[in-house]
Design an enzyme around this catalytic site. Structure first.
Site, PDB file in Angstrom:
ATOM      1  N   GLU A   1       3.185   0.722 -13.181  1.00 28.89           N
ATOM      2  CA  GLU A   1       4.447   0.478 -14.016  1.00 28.89           C
ATOM      3  C   GLU A   1       4.226  -0.805 -14.776  1.00 28.89           C
ATOM      4  O   GLU A   1       5.216  -1.537 -14.954  1.00 28.89           O
ATOM      5  CB  GLU A   1       5.656  -0.100 -12.378  1.00 28.89           C
ATOM      6  CG  GLU A   1       5.717   1.984 -12.060  1.00 28.89           C
ATOM      7  CD  GLU A   1       6.099   2.520 -12.531  1.00 28.89           C
ATOM      8  OE1 GLU A   1       7.162   2.151 -13.954  1.00 28.89           O
ATOM      9  OE2 GLU A   1       6.189   3.608 -11.579  1.00 28.89           O
TER      10      GLU A   1
ATOM     11  N   ASP B   1       3.291  -2.104  -7.235  1.00 33.78           N
ATOM     12  CA  ASP B   1       4.094  -1.814  -7.837  1.00 33.78           C
ATOM     13  C   ASP B   1       4.491  -3.143  -8.621  1.00 33.78           C
ATOM     14  O   ASP B   1       5.335  -3.571  -8.055  1.00 33.78           O
ATOM     15  CB  ASP B   1       5.752  -0.429  -7.691  1.00 33.78           C
ATOM     16  CG  ASP B   1       6.465  -0.175  -8.529  1.00 33.78           C
ATOM     17  OD1 ASP B   1       6.544  -0.947 -10.095  1.00 33.78           O
ATOM     18  OD2 ASP B   1       6.961   0.851  -8.700  1.00 33.78           O
TER      19      ASP B   1
ATOM     20  N   HIS C   1      10.737   0.346  -4.552  1.00 34.38           N
ATOM     21  CA  HIS C   1      11.395   1.780  -3.979  1.00 34.38           C
ATOM     22  C   HIS C   1      10.168   2.720  -2.729  1.00 34.38           C
ATOM     23  O   HIS C   1       9.183   1.859  -3.046  1.00 34.38           O
ATOM     24  CB  HIS C   1      11.245   2.089  -5.193  1.00 34.38           C
ATOM     25  CG  HIS C   1      12.119   1.907  -6.348  1.00 34.38           C
ATOM     26  ND1 HIS C   1      11.415   0.670  -7.615  1.00 34.38           N
ATOM     27  CD2 HIS C   1      13.529   2.002  -6.883  1.00 34.38           C
ATOM     28  CE1 HIS C   1      12.470   0.337  -8.501  1.00 34.38           C
ATOM     29  NE2 HIS C   1      14.488   1.036  -7.707  1.00 34.38           N
TER      30      HIS C   1
ATOM     31  N   ASP D   1       7.331  -3.968 -10.100  1.00 32.26           N
ATOM     32  CA  ASP D   1       8.927  -3.874  -9.780  1.00 32.26           C
ATOM     33  C   ASP D   1       9.208  -4.712  -8.276  1.00 32.26           C
ATOM     34  O   ASP D   1      10.654  -4.841  -7.885  1.00 32.26           O
ATOM     35  CB  ASP D   1       9.576  -2.724 -10.029  1.00 32.26           C
ATOM     36  CG  ASP D   1       9.756  -1.704  -9.315  1.00 32.26           C
ATOM     37  OD1 ASP D   1       9.025  -2.005  -8.426  1.00 32.26           O
ATOM     38  OD2 ASP D   1      10.153  -0.480  -9.618  1.00 32.26           O
TER      39      ASP D   1
END
Length: 310
Positions: free
Chosen positions: A279, A234, A132, A236
């Site tokens: 995260e 991150d 993101h 992710d």
């Protein structure tokens, strides 16, 4: 003696930020401690680093009694209190000429890490590895979760917000580059285009290969290879098959090797002064998947500090 061009000593300051206030899912505040319990401090010491560790386990005491939404943002006072306090801590550690390794927490914590690092290294560049873009503004965010907004504040794109007046636009948009994007809101795509922010999505990784992507990213933000680098990673960004225990997983991410290559290649430059591992959420998925994600978080951190395959 360190072979880092900016650090005279081989000391790493590990800052745990057990914080989940930038998004709604509990558990991500357990990430830092689980990484430490897995033996991260010892692993880094065995690599020849001197390690300082601050767990910040009293961070929840900064939660205000009342924290209504302000300009669409959720829990703005709590996020602001925590990130402001941690920013000062990170700045202090960076001023002591230590490598700063921050363990998150959700990615709103980047308000603290980037502010702290760039206060000491104003000409640094930021490599943001993430699925993101985290560059929504208070006006564009659909969710109001601040972990999706830190970059807009750090660059000044967010405009003014009463709870984040302390965040200075220390990050110039030409010193920021993304790697691994694959879930970007329409409003964020427009911001990236309007501000000509360099971003390499997974499409680019597929097309050019990760080795070329890291070189292209550095050519953009650090063309002479003479500026300090701050990496914020991150988990992710990694495919959920590699790091399943994270709050907003998206299929089609970086492989295990691609993620590690980024950290290894940046460490090899001798310019990396700070890294964030963000995260990791041990409350999500099965114990086996949590273990796998924590293992990956630790190995990414070690690669940032110079661990290599040979």
């Amino acid at each position: 003696m360190s072979d880092n061009k900016f650090l005279s000593t081989k000391t790493v300051s590990i800052v745990g930020v057990p914080f989940s206030g930038g998004q709604p899912r509990g558990g991500v505040e357990e990430g830092p401690l689980r990484l430490v319990e897995f033996g991260l401090l010892n692993q880094i010491q065995e690599m020849g680093w001197k390690v300082d560790y601050e767990g910040n386990n009293n961070i929840s005491s900064l939660r205000p009694n009342q924290d209504p939404d302000v300009l669409n943002l959720k829990q703005p006072k709590y996020v602001s209190n925590v990130t402001h306090a941690v920013a000062k801590q990170i700045e202090e550690r960076a001023r002591q000429n230590k490598f700063v390794l921050t363990l998150g927490g959700d990615h709103s914590v980047a308000l603290a890490t980037v502010t702290g690092v760039f206060s000491v290294y104003p000409n640094a560049c930021l490599i943001w590895v993430d699925a993101h873009a985290d560059i929504n503004t208070p006006a564009t965010t659909d969710s109001g979760n601040i972990h999706g907004c830190p970059v807009s504040f750090l660059t000044g794109i967010a405009g003014s917000h009463p709870d984040f007046a302390w965040v200075k636009p220390l990050l110039k948009t030409n010193r920021l580059v993304y790697i691994g994007l694959r879930d970007v809101d329409a409003a964020e795509k427009k911001i990236l285009r309007d501000y000509k922010i360099k971003a390499f999505s997974m499409h680019h990784v597929d097309r050019y290969g990760i080795g070329n992507i890291v070189e292209m990213a550095l050519d953009h933000v650090n063309p002479k290879r003479d500026l300090p680098i701050h990496l914020t990673f991150d988990v992710d960004a990694l495919d959920p098959s590699v790091a399943p225990s994270t709050g907003t997983p998206v299929r089609g991410g970086l492989t295990f090797r691609e993620g590690h290559y980024i950290c290894e290649a940046l460490a090899e430059t001798g310019l990396l002064v700070a890294a964030d591992i963000m995260e990791v959420n041990p409350a999500l998925e099965s114990e086996m998947e949590v273990f796998q994600t924590i293992q990956v978080g630790c190995s990414l951190a070690r690669c940032c500090l110079g661990e290599s395959l040979l």
